[in-house]
Design a protein around this motif. Structure first.
Motif, short mmCIF file in Angstrom:
data_model
loop_
_atom_site.label_atom_id
_atom_site.label_comp_id
_atom_site.label_asym_id
_atom_site.label_seq_id
_atom_site.Cartn_x
_atom_site.Cartn_y
_atom_site.Cartn_z
N MET A 1 0.85 -1.20 0.00
CA MET A 1 0.00 0.00 0.00
C MET A 1 0.88 1.25 0.00
N ALA A 2 0.50 2.26 -0.81
CA ALA A 2 1.25 3.52 -0.83
C ALA A 2 1.07 4.24 0.50
N ARG A 3 2.10 4.96 0.89
CA ARG A 3 2.06 5.70 2.15
C ARG A 3 2.46 7.14 1.91
N ALA A 4 1.91 8.04 2.71
CA ALA A 4 2.24 9.45 2.59
C ALA A 4 3.68 9.68 3.02
N GLY A 5 4.28 10.71 2.47
CA GLY A 5 5.64 11.06 2.83
C GLY A 5 5.95 12.47 2.41
N LYS A 6 7.19 12.88 2.56
CA LYS A 6 7.59 14.23 2.20
C LYS A 6 7.87 14.33 0.71
N ALA A 7 7.49 15.46 0.10
CA ALA A 7 7.84 15.71 -1.30
C ALA A 7 9.34 15.95 -1.38
N ASN A 8 9.93 15.68 -2.54
CA ASN A 8 11.36 15.88 -2.71
C ASN A 8 11.71 17.36 -2.69
N PRO A 9 12.76 17.75 -1.97
CA PRO A 9 13.13 19.16 -1.92
C PRO A 9 13.60 19.71 -3.27
N ASP A 10 14.03 18.83 -4.19
CA ASP A 10 14.47 19.32 -5.50
C ASP A 10 13.31 19.54 -6.46
N GLY A 11 12.08 19.27 -6.02
CA GLY A 11 10.92 19.56 -6.85
C GLY A 11 10.41 18.40 -7.67
N TYR A 12 11.12 17.29 -7.71
CA TYR A 12 10.64 16.11 -8.44
C TYR A 12 9.42 15.56 -7.71
N VAL A 13 8.28 15.44 -8.39
CA VAL A 13 7.04 15.13 -7.69
C VAL A 13 6.85 13.64 -7.44
N ASP A 241 -5.65 9.08 -0.26
CA ASP A 241 -5.71 8.43 1.05
C ASP A 241 -5.46 6.95 0.86
N PRO A 242 -5.05 6.25 1.92
CA PRO A 242 -4.66 4.83 1.80
C PRO A 242 -5.75 3.93 1.25
N LEU A 243 -6.99 4.12 1.66
CA LEU A 243 -8.06 3.26 1.21
C LEU A 243 -8.31 3.42 -0.29
N ARG A 244 -8.29 4.66 -0.75
CA ARG A 244 -8.50 4.91 -2.18
C ARG A 244 -7.35 4.34 -3.00
N ALA A 245 -6.14 4.48 -2.48
CA ALA A 245 -4.97 3.96 -3.19
C ALA A 245 -5.04 2.44 -3.28
N SER A 246 -5.43 1.80 -2.19
CA SER A 246 -5.54 0.34 -2.17
C SER A 246 -6.59 -0.14 -3.16
N PHE A 248 -7.58 1.46 -5.86
CA PHE A 248 -7.06 1.70 -7.22
C PHE A 248 -6.16 0.56 -7.66
N ARG A 249 -5.25 0.17 -6.79
CA ARG A 249 -4.33 -0.91 -7.15
C ARG A 249 -5.09 -2.19 -7.47
N LYS A 250 -6.08 -2.50 -6.68
CA LYS A 250 -6.90 -3.70 -6.89
C LYS A 250 -7.65 -3.59 -8.23
N ASP A 251 -8.29 -2.44 -8.45
CA ASP A 251 -9.08 -2.26 -9.66
C ASP A 251 -8.21 -2.29 -10.92
N MET A 252 -7.05 -1.65 -10.87
CA MET A 252 -6.18 -1.61 -12.05
C MET A 252 -5.62 -3.00 -12.34
N ALA A 253 -5.23 -3.73 -11.32
CA ALA A 253 -4.72 -5.09 -11.51
C ALA A 253 -5.80 -5.98 -12.12
N GLU A 254 -7.03 -5.85 -11.64
CA GLU A 254 -8.13 -6.66 -12.18
C GLU A 254 -8.44 -6.28 -13.63
N ALA A 255 -8.39 -4.99 -13.93
CA ALA A 255 -8.64 -4.54 -15.31
C ALA A 255 -7.54 -5.06 -16.25
N GLY A 256 -6.30 -5.04 -15.75
CA GLY A 256 -5.21 -5.55 -16.56
C GLY A 256 -5.35 -7.03 -16.86
N ALA A 257 -5.90 -7.79 -15.92
CA ALA A 257 -6.07 -9.23 -16.09
C ALA A 257 -7.33 -9.57 -16.88
#
Length: 276
Positions: A1-13, A241-246, A248-257
């Motif tokens: 599951m994706a987790r929140a964190g700090k954005a890169n100080p060099d601006g890479y998103v 948010d974590p639930l939405r990310a989770s 998405f991953r499930k839905d995209m994997a199922e669509a790919g299959a």
């Protein structure tokens, strides 16, 4: 599951971690043929010197080295020192040209060692820059008379999945939300001719465009990787948010299959200009 964190100080998103580095390598393989075609079109050949601006995992440097050969010279500029060092180690292991890597913030770099170059090149860099014209001006100044400036950028106007795929809707929501909030250019490819003009390069001598239309099964994991790589920036903006990310991953994997879905990728557009 994706987790929140700090954005890169060099601006890479996107995040900067092993998973993102592998995604960049996978992406580079997808577009290797398109970039090789452009390098051939501008006449890159044995003994030449070239500069890859924003060299990332070194994939374009490898293509350059293969063309310029042992008498040629390939230099990369990359702000991420860890990624650049790993790329240089891999490139030198394979050999093929004189290879150098410069770790620097492009915006603060007056001139890299080895200027001027026969070819100054960037791929998927200008779309991340708030002032792409300033980057093109630097590239022009670092190119010798008779040399060529090349930029190759995504245009995201066409990206879609058919038939309609709810997972792709969530991908677009987060992707566009982060890019727009951070001032990233979703239409960088189609704007290259105007940016060349603004940088004093004039009308491009040539352009090229490449696109893939693939079964979603072949690209679903990459789309998940992009989503996860942007998750920290999206969380800071309050649009993830974590639930939405989770989900998405499930839905995209199922669509790919599923087997029914096909993905039209962004268009990779190149423009080049020979310096008079």
């Amino acid at each position: 599951m994706a987790r929140a964190g700090k954005a890169n100080p060099d601006g890479y998103v996107h995040t900067r971690d092993a998973k993102e580095y592998q995604r960049l390598r996978d992406q580079a393989r997808m577009w290797e043929e398109a970039t090789a075609h452009v390098l051939a079109a501008v006449g890159l050949g044995p003994g030449m010197s070239c500069l890859d601006v924003g060299s990332g995992p070194g994939a374009v440097m490898r293509l350059m080295a293969d063309r310029v050969g042992p008498e040629g010279r390939v230099t990369g500029i990359e702000i991420d020192g860890a990624l650049g060092a790993e790329a240089l180690q891999d490139l030198r292991r394979e050999g093929g040209a004189e290879l150098e890597q410069i770790t620097a913030d492009l915006l603060k770099l007056e001139a890299p060692a080895g200027v001027p170059f026969d070819l100054t090149f960037c791929r998927l860099l200008l779309m991340h820059m708030r002032d792409p014209v300033a980057i093109l001006e630097k590239m022009s100044a670092w190119t010798k008379p008779g040399g060529v400036v090349v930029a190759q950028e995504f245009d995201f106007g066409a990206i879609s999945v058919e038939p309609t795929c709810p997972a792709m809707g969530e991908f677009n929501r987060l992707f566009e939300g982060v890019f727009r909030a951070h001032g990233r250019n979703l239409r960088a490819g189609r704007q290259l001719p105007a940016q060349f003009e603004a940088a004093g390069l004039g009308t491009p001598d040539g352009t090229d465009a490449a696109v893939h239309y693939l079964p979603l099964a072949q690209i679903a994991n990459m789309l998940i990787g992009v989503y996860d790589g942007l998750y920290a920036a999206a969380a800071e903006l309050g649009i993830a948010d974590p639930l939405r990310a989770s989900q998405f991953r499930k839905d995209m994997a199922e669509a790919g299959a599923d087997g029914r879905y096909y993905c039209l990728t962004p268009v990779l557009i190149a423009a080049w200009k020979r310096i008079g």
